[in-house]
Design an enzyme around this catalytic site. Structure first.
Site, PDB file in Angstrom:
ATOM      1  N   HIS A 135      46.604  44.490  43.841  1.00 14.51           N
ATOM      2  CA  HIS A 135      46.592  45.734  43.068  1.00 14.51           C
ATOM      3  C   HIS A 135      46.943  46.941  43.934  1.00 14.51           C
ATOM      4  CE1 HIS A 135      44.464  43.448  39.945  1.00 14.51           C
ATOM      5  NE2 HIS A 135      44.760  44.446  39.122  1.00 14.51           N
ATOM      6  N   LYS A 139      42.539  51.340  43.189  1.00 15.17           N
ATOM      7  CA  LYS A 139      41.592  50.591  42.359  1.00 15.17           C
ATOM      8  C   LYS A 139      40.217  50.595  43.023  1.00 15.17           C
ATOM      9  CE  LYS A 139      41.071  46.181  39.919  1.00 15.17           C
ATOM     10  NZ  LYS A 139      40.593  46.869  38.713  1.00 15.17           N
TER      11      LYS A 139
END
Ligand SMILES: NC(=O)C1=CN([C@@H]2O[C@H](COP(=O)(O)OP(=O)(O)OC[C@H]3O[C@@H](n4cnc5c(N)ncnc54)[C@H](O)[C@@H]3O)[C@@H](O)[C@H]2O)C=CC1
Ligand SMILES: O=C(O)C1=N[C@H](C(=O)O)C[C@H](O)C1
EC number: 1.17.1.8
Length: 250
Positions: A135, A139
């Site tokens: 990711h 995040k």
């Protein structure tokens, strides 16, 4: 026909801002509220929202859902951080608000939902299985909600099939080197500038491997799932966990 009245919570965030645009563009929906951090929740009831799309943070989601359910507002939830304790609390609120529906979708993209399904099907046929999620570095949680759910589904499928634990001779390891253990499935989290949301399920057997990989390249990948969720949740009381239940994929 009257339009579905939809509110977005987390409206200025990465996915929330895309959801605002998607709801505005949907011919059968009306965006009646777009709330950010610090905005009073009373605007939700005042707006007449039928569905709240919850895309905030694990720290905010429970208070927001408490408000929604006390006001009979259905919810479509993409926010992560779901534990058994949180789900039990949510189910309690739902019991007190019969007729109201909540969809929690660990991932709204069709490719990610199919990845989970393919992984479930494949997992009992291989000795080894591990999950790698990748990711963007902004995040806040790890591993991702999608990876956690994927590992849980893999573990369920292997338990049902009576699969043996995956072979692993590791005798010494630095903390974290073998990833997080989710129901016996190793889950590895990568955070890298340039990425959005990606996942690989790696399966290994005698003389062969299978890799199931999915890439979300833009937040637009999540929008059809959010809109489908909003349309379906109003006629689906109680808790639905996973978009696959609205896709006849369960
Ligand atoms: N299920 C899915 O398919 C997807 C889920 N997500 C999840 O959605 C959540 C949000 O992700 P991002 O947009 O990347 O984060 P973000 O940090 O860009 O956005 C979150 C937004 O929520 C706002 N916020 C915080 N508390 C709030 C409150 N009480 N009321 C209203 N707004 C509030 C923040 O100010 C921020 O603007 C995360 O949990 C992420 O994992 C993200 C993408 C896809
Ligand atoms: O934070 C994100 O970006 C994402 N969060 C969800 C998750 O934790 O699984 C869904 C997707 O991976 C994007």
């Amino acid at each position: 026909m009257s339009k579905l009245r939809v509110a977005v919570l987390g409206a200025k965030g990465r996915i929330g801002s895309e959801a605002v645009r998607a709801v505005e563009a949907a011919e059968d929906m009306e965006l009646v509220a777009a709330l950010g951090r610090g905005d009073g929740l009373e605007a939700l009831a005042e707006s007449g929202a039928q569905v709240a799309v919850e895309l905030t943070t694990p720290a905010s989601v429970m208070d927001n859902l408490d408000y929604c359910l006390r006001h009979g507002i259905h919810a479509v939830v993409g926010t992560t951080g779901w534990t058994d304790e949180r789900l039990a609390q949510l189910n309690g609120w739902l019991d007190a608000s019969p007729g109201t529906g909540v969809l929690i979708a660990p991932n709204f993209s069709i490719g990610a939902v199919l990845t989970m399904k393919f992984a479930q099907i494949a997992a009992p046929y291989f000795e080894s299985v591990e999950v790698v999620e990748l990711h963007h570095p902004n995040k806040v949680d790890a591993p991702s909600g999608t990876a956690t759910r994927t590992a849980q589904l893999i573990a369920q499928a292997r338990q049902k099939a009576g699969s043996a634990p995956a072979p692993d001779a590791t005798a010494t390891a630095l903390d974290g080197a073998r990833g997080a253990n989710v129901d016996g499935v190793p889950v590895h989290a990568i955070r890298l500038r340039g990425l959005l949301a990606h996942q690989e399920v790696l399966l290994g057997g005698e003389g062969e491997t299978l890799t199931v990989r999915h890439d979300s390249l833009h937040h637009s990948s999540f929008m059809p799932g959010i809109l489908l969720g909003a349309r379906q949740v109003v006629t689906t009381p109680g808790l639905t966990f996973g978009l696959e239940h609205f896709l006849d994929l369960n």
